[in-house]
Design an enzyme around this catalytic site. Structure first.
Site, PDB file in Angstrom:
ATOM      1  N   ASP A 132       0.819  -1.167   0.064  1.00 13.64           N
ATOM      2  CA  ASP A 132      -0.002   0.219   0.046  1.00 13.64           C
ATOM      3  C   ASP A 132       0.990   1.269  -0.243  1.00 13.64           C
ATOM      4  O   ASP A 132       2.140   1.017   0.269  1.00 13.64           O
ATOM      5  CB  ASP A 132      -1.072   0.213   1.209  1.00 13.64           C
ATOM      6  CG  ASP A 132      -2.115   0.727   1.381  1.00 13.64           C
ATOM      7  OD1 ASP A 132      -2.361   1.519  -0.072  1.00 13.64           O
ATOM      8  OD2 ASP A 132      -2.834   1.099   2.020  1.00 13.64           O
ATOM      9  N   LYS A 133       0.382   2.538  -0.078  1.00 14.69           N
ATOM     10  CA  LYS A 133       0.848   3.484  -0.397  1.00 14.69           C
ATOM     11  C   LYS A 133       0.214   4.680   0.545  1.00 14.69           C
ATOM     12  O   LYS A 133      -1.283   4.466   0.178  1.00 14.69           O
ATOM     13  CB  LYS A 133       1.239   4.075  -1.638  1.00 14.69           C
ATOM     14  CG  LYS A 133       1.587   5.444  -1.800  1.00 14.69           C
ATOM     15  CD  LYS A 133       0.077   6.368  -2.396  1.00 14.69           C
ATOM     16  CE  LYS A 133       0.529   8.024  -2.318  1.00 14.69           C
ATOM     17  NZ  LYS A 133      -0.712   8.485  -2.536  1.00 14.69           N
ATOM     18  N   HIS A 134       0.546   5.767   1.148  1.00 13.90           N
ATOM     19  CA  HIS A 134      -0.276   6.616   1.716  1.00 13.90           C
ATOM     20  C   HIS A 134       0.537   8.035   1.749  1.00 13.90           C
ATOM     21  O   HIS A 134       1.624   7.863   1.758  1.00 13.90           O
ATOM     22  CB  HIS A 134      -0.753   6.201   3.195  1.00 13.90           C
ATOM     23  CG  HIS A 134      -1.777   7.047   3.592  1.00 13.90           C
ATOM     24  ND1 HIS A 134      -2.803   6.745   3.738  1.00 13.90           N
ATOM     25  CD2 HIS A 134      -1.562   8.240   4.489  1.00 13.90           C
ATOM     26  CE1 HIS A 134      -3.553   7.691   4.385  1.00 13.90           C
ATOM     27  NE2 HIS A 134      -2.898   8.441   4.874  1.00 13.90           N
ATOM     28  N   SER A 135      -0.214   8.920   1.629  1.00 12.19           N
ATOM     29  CA  SER A 135       0.161  10.164   1.715  1.00 12.19           C
ATOM     30  C   SER A 135      -0.041  11.034   2.727  1.00 12.19           C
ATOM     31  O   SER A 135      -0.995  11.024   2.962  1.00 12.19           O
ATOM     32  CB  SER A 135      -0.253  10.946   0.117  1.00 12.19           C
ATOM     33  OG  SER A 135       0.008  12.429   0.330  1.00 12.19           O
ATOM     34  N   THR A 160      -8.581  11.525  -0.842  1.00 15.52           N
ATOM     35  CA  THR A 160      -8.821  10.364  -2.084  1.00 15.52           C
ATOM     36  C   THR A 160     -10.294  10.085  -2.095  1.00 15.52           C
ATOM     37  O   THR A 160     -10.915   9.713  -3.208  1.00 15.52           O
ATOM     38  CB  THR A 160      -7.651   9.356  -1.809  1.00 15.52           C
ATOM     39  OG1 THR A 160      -6.601   9.630  -1.991  1.00 15.52           O
ATOM     40  CG2 THR A 160      -8.210   8.039  -2.770  1.00 15.52           C
ATOM     41  N   ARG A 205      -9.868  16.465  13.701  1.00  8.47           N
ATOM     42  CA  ARG A 205      -8.748  17.142  13.482  1.00  8.47           C
ATOM     43  C   ARG A 205      -9.089  18.364  12.353  1.00  8.47           C
ATOM     44  O   ARG A 205      -8.319  19.203  12.304  1.00  8.47           O
ATOM     45  CB  ARG A 205      -7.572  16.142  13.071  1.00  8.47           C
ATOM     46  CG  ARG A 205      -6.951  15.588  14.102  1.00  8.47           C
ATOM     47  CD  ARG A 205      -6.038  14.355  13.599  1.00  8.47           C
ATOM     48  NE  ARG A 205      -5.277  14.850  12.708  1.00  8.47           N
ATOM     49  CZ  ARG A 205      -4.613  14.343  11.647  1.00  8.47           C
ATOM     50  NH1 ARG A 205      -4.801  13.122  11.487  1.00  8.47           N
ATOM     51  NH2 ARG A 205      -3.645  14.898  10.998  1.00  8.47           N
ATOM     52  N   SER A 217      -2.744   8.273  13.038  1.00  4.31           N
ATOM     53  CA  SER A 217      -3.813   8.040  11.953  1.00  4.31           C
ATOM     54  C   SER A 217      -3.324   7.396  10.534  1.00  4.31           C
ATOM     55  O   SER A 217      -4.124   6.588  10.147  1.00  4.31           O
ATOM     56  CB  SER A 217      -4.319   9.557  11.646  1.00  4.31           C
ATOM     57  OG  SER A 217      -5.336   9.629  10.528  1.00  4.31           O
ATOM     58  N   LYS A 274      -4.238   2.971  10.186  1.00  6.07           N
ATOM     59  CA  LYS A 274      -5.181   2.119   9.063  1.00  6.07           C
ATOM     60  C   LYS A 274      -4.415   1.246   8.361  1.00  6.07           C
ATOM     61  O   LYS A 274      -4.742   0.168   7.814  1.00  6.07           O
ATOM     62  CB  LYS A 274      -5.487   3.376   8.187  1.00  6.07           C
ATOM     63  CG  LYS A 274      -6.559   4.381   8.633  1.00  6.07           C
ATOM     64  CD  LYS A 274      -7.031   5.334   7.699  1.00  6.07           C
ATOM     65  CE  LYS A 274      -5.938   6.419   7.219  1.00  6.07           C
ATOM     66  NZ  LYS A 274      -5.951   7.348   8.394  1.00  6.07           N
ATOM     67  N   LYS A 275      -3.079   1.400   8.541  1.00  5.62           N
ATOM     68  CA  LYS A 275      -2.096   0.408   7.647  1.00  5.62           C
ATOM     69  C   LYS A 275      -1.873  -0.649   8.484  1.00  5.62           C
ATOM     70  O   LYS A 275      -1.820  -2.077   8.036  1.00  5.62           O
ATOM     71  CB  LYS A 275      -0.741   1.050   7.269  1.00  5.62           C
ATOM     72  CG  LYS A 275      -0.878   2.174   6.510  1.00  5.62           C
ATOM     73  CD  LYS A 275      -2.245   2.074   5.303  1.00  5.62           C
ATOM     74  CE  LYS A 275      -2.372   3.452   4.693  1.00  5.62           C
ATOM     75  NZ  LYS A 275      -3.417   3.256   3.576  1.00  5.62           N
TER      76      LYS A 275
END
Length: 693
Positions: free
Chosen positions: A268-271, A308, A356, A371, A375-376
């Site tokens: 996975d990828k997260h920004s 997203t 937030r 946060s 999720k990951k």
């Protein structure tokens, strides 16, 4: 009660008498006070000079018979919880319980605590200088109710062990000791937790779990959640607190379980969030086309950045809420899915994430870390790459601060058993040419066609290449980037995106039309704003940069963002850049097209948008890649094999020593600051191969 009554010659009996006498005085219960006073006066275990003219001898106390004293002193209901008339002594020994007529109570001592349980089990407590009166929490089992003949209800009796927590006998007081044993730690109330963090104290794992539990079960009010977030934002958290918060958020819901055969495929990828950042929409299907499984859990718009999920919801019918079973079907049939938090998946973070956004705590480093990683953690990943933005429109404008955040993310991830790498990418200019939900979907489809803005394609291929390399799907980062580029060019990534849309609620015909149509046809299928306005260049010059932050703020004001959690947004509002960074521009040339639903832009809005364009006198130039660094997990570091790829080993988990600055923004490095080389670029790098698994 005359003479010695039921008492024995023990100091702990006298302590109980003194305590009950103070309770009686506090209640202004003359009967109870007189009985306790008589017991104190007639107790043989006393010396002159103590409280009320007596003082207990320094004897080794034993467990008092509390039930016997309750009967002797005539208590008919539980003492009230008062904060005055403090008893002088605590009561050692385990809990002894007594059920009274009107209100079942548990009265006794547990490590110096006097415990009372009422019928409702309210979580209330008062601490009296050595003696605690506690209304036990609702988690303790209440006694069952049975109905007598005639309809009268009666509480059935239960054994003490059924009502009590497991009891560890308190150590007895030796002769000459200074006082009672330390009390057993009690669950703190939410205001106490907020006060602790507000004053800069450290929260324990139990404190953090209690706060997260209150968020999930509704016990925490919105104002209390906001107060705790602000306390964390101002006072920060150390590395252990951040890891505990991440675990508590992850454990607030269900953990995803996948077939064992997928273990090395789950990536996975997260920004951290940017302006015009639509990388996830392109990268997830591209990775699926390369043989990976991508269970992506994303978020909504936060602050001035787009979300997203909001972008995908601009596609009619798209559903971001998918059960774990539906996610597994999507991964089996498509290879990827993009979903949001639900009641099953990280529900606590869903609440905090929304709070937030409206409490000015978006930039808190511990909250960002918890946060993202919570999720990951529940996804059961083998590899995760984090896109940490820096620049004028990022959470951290300074690259060094972003590097520290990246190292903390990698270190906390490693402590949680995640293989995490972090890429540092620039966010001074918008990514791509489009900003706004439906406009970004159109641009993502262009990239899936093998076209689109070069900076977007560059970032997608480099992040994807890093993921394929670290997960063992390619021999190095360059080969992985080539594989992602090939998936974009041959249409396989676009095909996965179409199947993902259909699998998540979009009509198959609409999904097909979106993925196979022309840009003009796609625009007709997505939400559109009612009007457009173009801005002209005020002078000749070279486009030095287009400042993303004022552009994003102007669009937020026009309805593209939300100011309150749950507020609807205008999916068609956005902006298109008509020029590229480094391009020569003439005065009067259109450089920006704004899509808006409301009236014409005001003078202040026009000025704000025009300030986003920065011109210079230098010659035209090629815009640099937004990709700056890749920070690797410790196990992937290979000393002596670094190349121009700027692979920075993230041994920062050892360097940080769990110490952060008081603002909570950045960790403080104590050792090895010079051990991490920093370079720009992202070329080929020798990879761990199968060792990345």
């Amino acid at each position: 009660m005359g003479g010695r009554g039921p008492c024995t010659n023990k100091a702990s009996d006298l302590a109980l008498c003194l305590s009950l006498r103070a309770v009686g005085r506090g209640r202004r219960d003359r009967c109870l006070s007189r009985r306790a006073e008589r017991a104190v006066r007639t107790h043989p275990c006393q010396e002159p000079g103590g409280a009320g003219g007596t003082r207990p001898q320094r004897l080794r106390p034993e467990v008092p018979d509390v039930q016997r004293w309750l009967c002797a002193l005539g208590i008919r209901r539980s003492p009230r919880l008062l904060s005055s008339h403090r008893p002088a002594l605590a009561l050692p020994g385990p809990v002894v319980r007594r059920t009274c007529r009107r209100n079942p109570v548990a009265l006794g001592s547990l490590g110096g605590s006097l415990r009372i349980q009422n019928r409702t089990g309210c979580a209330t407590e008062e601490v009296w200088a050595g003696v605690k009166l506690v209304k036990l929490s609702s988690e303790e089992p209440n006694r069952p109710t049975r109905v007598r003949a005639g309809g009268r209800r009666e509480r059935s009796r239960v054994s003490p062990s059924a009502m009590a927590d497991p009891v560890v006998p308190a150590p007895s007081l030796e002769e000459g000791s200074a006082g009672p044993p330390d009390p057993t730690p009690e669950t703190k109330q939410l205001p106490d937790l907020i006060r602790l963090k507000r004053d800069g104290d450290r929260l324990t794992d139990a404190d953090i779990r209690a706060f997260v539990r209150a968020v999930v079960d509704g016990g925490a009010q919105g104002t209390q959640i906001g107060a705790m977030l602000m306390a964390i934002r101002l006072q920060g958290m150390d590395l252990e607190e951040t890891s505990a918060l991440t675990r508590a958020l992850a454990e607030s819901g269900q953990r995803l379980e996948w077939p064992e055969a997928w273990n090395q495929q789950l990536v996975d990828k997260h920004s951290t969030g940017g302006v015009g950042d639509k990388v996830s929409l392109v990268l997830a299907p591209a990775l699926a086309a390369c043989g990976c499984k991508v269970p992506m859990i994303s978020g909504r718009g936060l602050g001035h950045t787009g979300g997203t999920l909001d972008k995908l919801e601009s596609i009619p019918g798209f559903s971001v809420i998918q059960s774990p079973q539906q996610m597994q079907v999507l991964l089996e049939q498509v290879g990827c899915c993009i979903v949001g938090q639900s009641k099953e998946l990280v529900p606590a973070d869903g609440v905090l994430y929304a709070a937030r956004d409206v409490t000015a705590t978006v930039d808190s480093l511990p909250l960002i870390t918890a946060s993202i990683l919570s999720k990951k953690v529940v996804e059961g990943l083998s590899t995760l790459v984090l896109d940490v933005k820096f620049g004028g429109a990022a959470v951290f404008p300074d690259q060094e601060q972003a590097r520290k955040l990246a190292r903390v993310l990698v270190g906390v991830g490693a402590s949680l058993g995640l293989r995490v790498a972090a890429a540092l990418t620039a966010m001074d200019n918008p990514l791509g040419r489009s900003v706004g939900h439906s406009l970004e979907v159109e641009e993502a489809l262009l990239c899936l066609d093998g076209a689109g803005p070069p900076d977007l394609r560059d970032l997608v291929t480099k992040l994807g290449g890093a993921l394929l390399w670290l997960s063992g799907h390619s021999t190095d980062q360059a080969q992985g980037a080539d594989r992602v580029a090939a998936a974009l060019d041959d249409g396989s990534a676009r095909g996965r995106f179409e199947r993902m849309l259909a699998g998540q609620g979009v009509d198959p015909g609409l999904a097909r039309a979106l993925c196979s149509g022309t840009p003009a046809q796609r625009r007709q299928l997505l939400p559109r704003a009612r009007r457009q306005e173009e801005l002209l260049s005020p002078a000749d010059g070279t486009v030095e940069r287009v400042q993303a932050l004022p552009l994003a703020r102007a669009l937020h004001e026009l309805g593209a963002g939300r100011s309150r959690a749950g507020e609807p947004i205008r999916l068609g509002v956005g902006a298109e850049l008509l020029v590229d960074v480094g391009q020569r521009l003439s005065r009067g040339t259109p450089w920006l097209r704004v899509h808006l639903d409301g009236p014409a832009l005001s003078g202040a809005q026009l000025q704000s948008l025009q300030r986003a364009l920065v011109l210079s006198d230098r010659a035209p130039f090629a815009a640099p890649s937004p990709f700056a660094e890749l920070i690797l997990p410790p196990s992937a570091a290979q000393p002596g094999r670094e190349t121009a790829a700027a692979l920075v080993s993230a041994e920062a988990s050892a360097d940080l020593e769990s110490t952060w600055d008081v603002s909570g923004h950045c960790p403080v490095r104590r050792r090895g600051d010079d051990a991490h080389a920093t370079a720009a670029g992202a070329g080929a790098s020798p990879g761990p191969g199968s060792g990345a698994a």
